[in-house]
Design an enzyme around this catalytic site. Sequence first.
Site, PDB file in Angstrom:
ATOM      1  CE  LYS A 115      -4.762  -1.156   1.773  1.00 53.57           C
ATOM      2  NZ  LYS A 115      -4.914  -2.155   2.724  1.00 53.57           N
ATOM      3  CE  LYS A 203      -9.074 -10.469  -1.486  1.00 51.98           C
ATOM      4  NZ  LYS A 203      -8.671 -10.238  -0.450  1.00 51.98           N
ATOM      5  CE  LYS A 206     -13.763  -2.916  -0.378  1.00 49.36           C
ATOM      6  NZ  LYS A 206     -14.064  -3.549   0.758  1.00 49.36           N
TER       7      LYS A 206
END
Length: 336
Positions: A115, A203, A206
């Site tokens: 991240k 994966k 969203k």
Amino acid sequence: MQTILTGIRSNSVLTLGNYLGALLPMVRLANKHSESYNINIFVPDLHSIISDVDGDLRENIIRTIKYYLAVGLKVNENVHIYRQSYVPAHSELCWILNCVATMGETSRMIQYKEKSKGQESCNVGIFDYPILMAADILLYDATYVPIGEDQFQHIELTRNLAMRFNNRFGEIFTVPAKTSEQIKFMGVSDGIRIRDLLNPEKKMSKSTKAENSKIMLDDEPAKAAKKIMSATTDSLGKIKFDMFNQPGVSNLLQIEALVNDAPLQDVISVWAGETRYGELKKKVAESVSGMLTDFQAKLAGISDEQVYELLENGEKYSNEVAGAKLLEVQKAFHLR
Ligand code: TRP
């Protein structure tokens, strides 16, 4: 009584992947054990603000709790539902654990590395996230923390912090079960990971831009069915469960099994050797649209008032339990 504890970030409407990989297994586990364990289900809203939130966070939180209920969570006196930010002990213990954890071990967290991408502009919350998570777990002496495989490293960190703390101050924290025991307890061979419909090596997420990559829980059932029909498969022409060589087809088999609460092996043997991918897609599309129709109807039937009542009870309980644990920790450090 031992405690099972889990949380799911509610930064947006969730996906079918979150439903099948997190909500559903957690609800089944909770319903199976709620006579003999404390079941803590909380919304880590302080974890939400490390990144952007779609829509209004307060609404997202209420919707997430409704999700659990719509999936079928049975609430009895052992089931506790609460919001992290309504229990100040979480942030306080996080600070204290910051002084126990090392830069080295926290910097090694894969999620942080991904991240932050090494950028100095990355907020400190992204770095500190696993320590807050450790506080979430340790405040309640949780033994089992059912979560996805991407979180296993954080459980190991939590265990290390608990052991280090206990070595120094005595047995204050329950050390959560090892990842291998967590997996056994969850009754899955490894974490369930629903794949992106267009790029099944990844994966389902969203945050993926392409609409047809993901099914959102508020998708029209007919639209969701279309997305399944347009899912990427392969050119091998034989239905087989092989996540490595045939991730698209395997993903569909996995979805079919989970939606119907059928053992994956049974679904695999029904379809083994078949050659018509279109037939498989049609079946999975029906299963998913049926599930969504049912789920959305249940969701619409749950009122905000119902949720607020659960939160009131849950937050009373969690403030008592977490507050008592925090006091023990404060005493250990001679803050009290
Ligand atoms: N880190 C988890 C996630 O992103 C959410 C979470 C925060 C959590 N605290 C937790 C999960 C404690 C289990 C236990 O999915």
